[in-house]
Enzyme design. Structure first.
Site, mmCIF file in Angstrom:
data_model
loop_
_atom_site.group_PDB
_atom_site.id
_atom_site.type_symbol
_atom_site.label_atom_id
_atom_site.label_comp_id
_atom_site.label_asym_id
_atom_site.label_seq_id
_atom_site.Cartn_x
_atom_site.Cartn_y
_atom_site.Cartn_z
ATOM 1 N N GLU A 145 -1.935 14.882 -8.393
ATOM 2 C CA GLU A 145 -2.452 14.600 -6.893
ATOM 3 C C GLU A 145 -3.511 15.070 -7.636
ATOM 4 O O GLU A 145 -5.498 14.446 -7.645
ATOM 5 C CB GLU A 145 -1.944 15.262 -5.077
ATOM 6 C CG GLU A 145 -3.399 15.051 -4.231
ATOM 7 C CD GLU A 145 -2.581 14.841 -2.599
ATOM 8 O OE1 GLU A 145 -1.382 15.948 -2.992
ATOM 9 O OE2 GLU A 145 -3.324 14.841 -1.661
ATOM 10 N N ASP B 146 -0.765 10.040 5.457
ATOM 11 C CA ASP B 146 -1.468 10.458 6.314
ATOM 12 C C ASP B 146 -2.313 10.011 7.289
ATOM 13 O O ASP B 146 -3.277 9.480 7.331
ATOM 14 C CB ASP B 146 -1.913 11.915 6.315
ATOM 15 C CG ASP B 146 -1.138 13.468 5.395
ATOM 16 O OD1 ASP B 146 -0.484 14.223 6.195
ATOM 17 O OD2 ASP B 146 -1.455 13.392 4.709
ATOM 18 N N HIS C 259 5.345 16.437 -4.776
ATOM 19 C CA HIS C 259 4.545 16.514 -4.844
ATOM 20 C C HIS C 259 3.687 16.861 -6.380
ATOM 21 O O HIS C 259 3.506 17.783 -6.631
ATOM 22 C CB HIS C 259 3.409 16.597 -3.498
ATOM 23 C CG HIS C 259 3.391 16.599 -2.619
ATOM 24 N ND1 HIS C 259 4.203 15.631 -1.637
ATOM 25 C CD2 HIS C 259 2.249 15.580 -2.084
ATOM 26 C CE1 HIS C 259 3.950 15.306 -0.690
ATOM 27 N NE2 HIS C 259 2.756 14.734 -0.846
HETATM 28 N N1 ADE Z 1 1.041 17.659 3.175
HETATM 29 C C1 ADE Z 1 0.252 15.966 4.244
HETATM 30 N N2 ADE Z 1 -0.482 15.772 3.174
HETATM 31 C C2 ADE Z 1 0.185 16.058 1.657
HETATM 32 C C3 ADE Z 1 -0.968 15.861 0.883
HETATM 33 N N3 ADE Z 1 -1.529 14.876 0.594
HETATM 34 N N4 ADE Z 1 -0.817 17.117 -0.331
HETATM 35 C C4 ADE Z 1 -0.059 17.621 0.045
HETATM 36 N N5 ADE Z 1 0.611 17.909 1.098
HETATM 37 C C5 ADE Z 1 0.123 17.210 2.157
HETATM 38 ZN ZN ZN Z 2 1.523 13.688 0.620
#
Ligand code: ADE
Ligand code: ZN
Length: 346
Positions: free
Chosen positions: A208, A287, A205
């Protein structure tokens, strides 16, 4: 690339639903629906902080990534046995198959669960059995990516890696998740180098909420092959050029970005601009239980908000196979199926 014939706006949702696709950014713990959470709580004698399913759903209002992670973490407390992990993954895989997901690479972590006294064997064996059964039950391939939790130390990540090594054959790769700000990728340089030496595929990740610098270091220090989210890349034109040149995929999650206030509304999402720039962007649900939709909901809401086209749909699904960790022959087979879906769609 197939030149797709135009599709009327009112027929687009049916095409988005029907097209075969891969989902590459979905945290299995984030697919745990409130109904199953309550059922597992009862099965395991775990107390819930909310009265019922509706009260829990009402709590799913977030200010940012951290406010989500706190509630998400609380939800994982109901997971105790191998069967719990199997049931959670089986429920997601059934739901994804209904959305014509033909291949998925599931994120999970073990650090959350070992912190609750649940062993890595319980977690991985339960998830892996569900992935194996998905082939026979849904005609779908599924593999597992272990995410290290970046708010914890590199030492803790190494400890996690040592614990999972006997189960290494059940994993396709590793990733990096949890609180991004203040935890740059380079914090995990050595553990990712070790994973690379072990032949694990690498993702992280980045971008974000965090800056383009985190995407650069995910690429140059961790040497990841895909960036999860990456929507902040557009702030840096040199980075955009790099992503395009090296065909580094971004696993974009529009409804997640909306619910975690990375964007204030979907009409402001940059998915269309990323595609226009030639980025290998994909659409994913992150999620889904918490963010109001599985993969097809992400597609349909984003396409409506941004007036994206059938050509964009084809590109995104094509990208999802290109970006996946399946072998080249299997990628071609899925992409051929995709092309024939578009050619025969009325
Ligand atoms: N864990 C679950 N969803 C996440 C997200 N969007 N960013 C970082 N960690 C996560
Ligand atoms: Zn994620």
């Amino acid at each position: 690339m197939l030149k797709v014939k135009p599709v009327a706006v009112d027929r687009l949702p049916a095409l988005l639903q029907l097209m075969p696709k891969a989902e590459l950014h979905m945290h299995i713990e984030g697919s745990l629906e409130p109904e199953l959470m309550f059922a597992l709580a009862q099965r395991n004698g775990v107390a819930m902080a909310y009265e019922d399913v509706e009260a829990l759903r009402r709590a799913y209002v977030f200010d940012d990534l951290q406010s989500f992670l706190d509630i998400y973490h609380a939800g994982t407390l109901v997971l105790r046995t191998e069967q719990d992990f199997y049931d959670m993954a089986h429920a997601y895989l059934a739901r994804a198959a209904a959305d014509h997901v033909v291949h998925t690479e599931l994120f999970f972590d073990t650090q959350t669960h070992t912190g609750h006294g649940v062993s890595v064997e319980v977690v991985i064996n339960g998830l892996h059995r569900a992935c194996v059964d998905a082939q026979a039950e849904f005609g779908m391939s599924a593999s597992l990516i272990l995410c290290f939790l970046r708010h914890l130390s590199e030492e803790a990540a190494f400890e996690c890696l040592e614990q999972v090594l006997p189960l290494r054959d059940k994993l396709v790769g590793v990733g990096l998740a949890s609180s991004e700000m203040g935890h740059p990728p380079e914090k995990f340089a050595r553990v990712f180098a070790r994973c690379r030496a072990l032949g694990l595929r690498l993702v992280a990740h980045a971008g974000e909420e965090g800056p383009p610098a985190y995407i650069w270091s995910a690429l140059d220090v961790l040497k990841v092959e895909r960036i999860d989210h990456g929507v902040q890349a557009m702030k840096d034109s040199a980075l955009m050029a790099r992503l395009v040149k090296d065909r580094i995929p971004l696993t974009v999650c529009p409804l997640s970005n909306l619910k975690l206030r990375v964007v204030s509304n979907l009409a402001q999402h940059n998915l269309g601009q990323l595609l226009q720039a030639g980025i290998v962007a994909t659409v994913n649900s992150d999620d889904p239980s918490y963010f109001g939709g599985y993969i097809n909901q992400n597609f349909t809401e984003t396409f409506a908000a941004l007036a994206l086209t059938a050509q964009d749909a084809y590109q995104l699904a094509h990208n999802s196979f290109e970006a996946s960790f399946i072998d080249e022959a299997q990628k071609r087979a899925f992409q051929d199926r995709l092309a024939s879906t578009f050619e025969t769609f009325q």
